[in-house]
Design a protein around this motif. Structure first.
Motif, PDB file in Angstrom:
ATOM      1  N   GLU A  77       0.825  -1.204   0.000  1.00  0.00           N
ATOM      2  CA  GLU A  77       0.000   0.000   0.000  1.00  0.00           C
ATOM      3  C   GLU A  77       0.865   1.263   0.000  1.00  0.00           C
ATOM      4  O   GLU A  77       0.554   2.233  -0.685  1.00  0.00           O
ATOM      5  N   VAL A  78       1.974   1.250   0.745  1.00  0.00           N
ATOM      6  CA  VAL A  78       2.889   2.394   0.746  1.00  0.00           C
ATOM      7  C   VAL A  78       3.527   2.553  -0.627  1.00  0.00           C
ATOM      8  O   VAL A  78       3.628   3.660  -1.155  1.00  0.00           O
ATOM      9  N   GLU A  79       3.935   1.433  -1.241  1.00  0.00           N
ATOM     10  CA  GLU A  79       4.515   1.496  -2.582  1.00  0.00           C
ATOM     11  C   GLU A  79       3.502   2.058  -3.582  1.00  0.00           C
ATOM     12  O   GLU A  79       3.851   2.862  -4.446  1.00  0.00           O
ATOM     13  N   ALA A  80       2.245   1.664  -3.457  1.00  0.00           N
ATOM     14  CA  ALA A  80       1.202   2.166  -4.365  1.00  0.00           C
ATOM     15  C   ALA A  80       1.037   3.675  -4.236  1.00  0.00           C
ATOM     16  O   ALA A  80       0.834   4.368  -5.232  1.00  0.00           O
ATOM     17  N   GLU A  81       1.149   4.198  -3.031  1.00  0.00           N
ATOM     18  CA  GLU A  81       1.002   5.639  -2.823  1.00  0.00           C
ATOM     19  C   GLU A  81       2.171   6.427  -3.395  1.00  0.00           C
ATOM     20  O   GLU A  81       2.055   7.622  -3.616  1.00  0.00           O
ATOM     21  N   ARG A  82       3.292   5.763  -3.649  1.00  0.00           N
ATOM     22  CA  ARG A  82       4.495   6.428  -4.160  1.00  0.00           C
ATOM     23  C   ARG A  82       4.776   6.091  -5.619  1.00  0.00           C
ATOM     24  O   ARG A  82       5.867   6.349  -6.105  1.00  0.00           O
ATOM     25  N   THR A  83       3.804   5.489  -6.289  1.00  0.00           N
ATOM     26  CA  THR A  83       3.972   5.066  -7.678  1.00  0.00           C
ATOM     27  C   THR A  83       2.888   5.696  -8.535  1.00  0.00           C
ATOM     28  O   THR A  83       1.706   5.617  -8.199  1.00  0.00           O
ATOM     29  N   CYS A  84       3.276   6.305  -9.655  1.00  0.00           N
ATOM     30  CA  CYS A  84       2.305   6.926 -10.548  1.00  0.00           C
ATOM     31  C   CYS A  84       1.357   5.858 -11.093  1.00  0.00           C
ATOM     32  O   CYS A  84       1.797   4.830 -11.611  1.00  0.00           O
ATOM     33  N   GLU A  85       0.072   6.105 -10.982  1.00  0.00           N
ATOM     34  CA  GLU A  85      -0.933   5.159 -11.463  1.00  0.00           C
ATOM     35  C   GLU A  85      -0.955   5.049 -12.980  1.00  0.00           C
ATOM     36  O   GLU A  85      -1.424   4.062 -13.518  1.00  0.00           O
ATOM     37  N   PHE A  86      -0.452   6.056 -13.670  1.00  0.00           N
ATOM     38  CA  PHE A  86      -0.509   6.074 -15.121  1.00  0.00           C
ATOM     39  C   PHE A  86       0.717   5.428 -15.768  1.00  0.00           C
ATOM     40  O   PHE A  86       0.585   4.664 -16.708  1.00  0.00           O
ATOM     41  N   CYS A  87       1.922   5.749 -15.272  1.00  0.00           N
ATOM     42  CA  CYS A  87       3.132   5.287 -15.959  1.00  0.00           C
ATOM     43  C   CYS A  87       4.051   4.419 -15.112  1.00  0.00           C
ATOM     44  O   CYS A  87       4.980   3.824 -15.630  1.00  0.00           O
TER      45      CYS A  87
END
Length: 135
Positions: free
Chosen positions: A81-91
């Motif tokens: 979940e932390v990684e998801a918050e720090r990763t662009c959802e588009f690219c």
């Protein structure tokens, strides 16, 4: 038993459909979810994915494992979940949670600076886990 309960990875690959329907989440290639699935399956092969949601710009992942698995499952999911918050959802580039036009209210997504301008201008969007250009 429904297929999504038996095979969590099928759910993760099926354009990020959850028991509640499709979520608008498009992490490049779904690598984060696939890594999480492999990590959990290595420790708890019979786990069940209960729900997968987009919430406040991040992901919320709910699973069920055998008795006594709660702490280990929570730690694996928290890291994802932390990684998801720090990763662009588009690219898939490094990003952070922002709203369109950095307006204080409104829809939040985790986006990089480059995609944020396109998303704010409504030139890109996510439909069933796939990034779409709007022309």
């Amino acid at each position: 038993m429904e297929q999504w309960l038996r095979t969590p990875l099928l759910l993760m690959r099926a354009r990020y459909r959850s028991p509640r329907g499709s979520i608008q989440w498009g992490r490049a290639g779904g690598g984060l979810l696939e890594r999480l699935h492999e990590q959990i399956r290595a420790v708890f092969p019979g786990y069940r994915l209960l729900d997968l949601r987009e919430k406040l710009g991040g992901l919320r992942i709910y699973v069920e494992g055998p008795p006594g698995s709660g702490d280990r499952l929570r730690s694996l999911i928290a890291l994802a979940e932390v990684e998801a918050e720090r990763t662009c959802e588009f690219c898939g580039a490094p990003g952070r949670i922002r709203s369109r036009d950095d307006w204080p209210g409104g829809w939040r997504k985790s986006v990089c600076d480059s995609c944020h301008s396109d998303w704010s201008a409504r030139r890109i969007m996510i439909v069933c886990g796939v990034v779409r250009n709007r022309g």
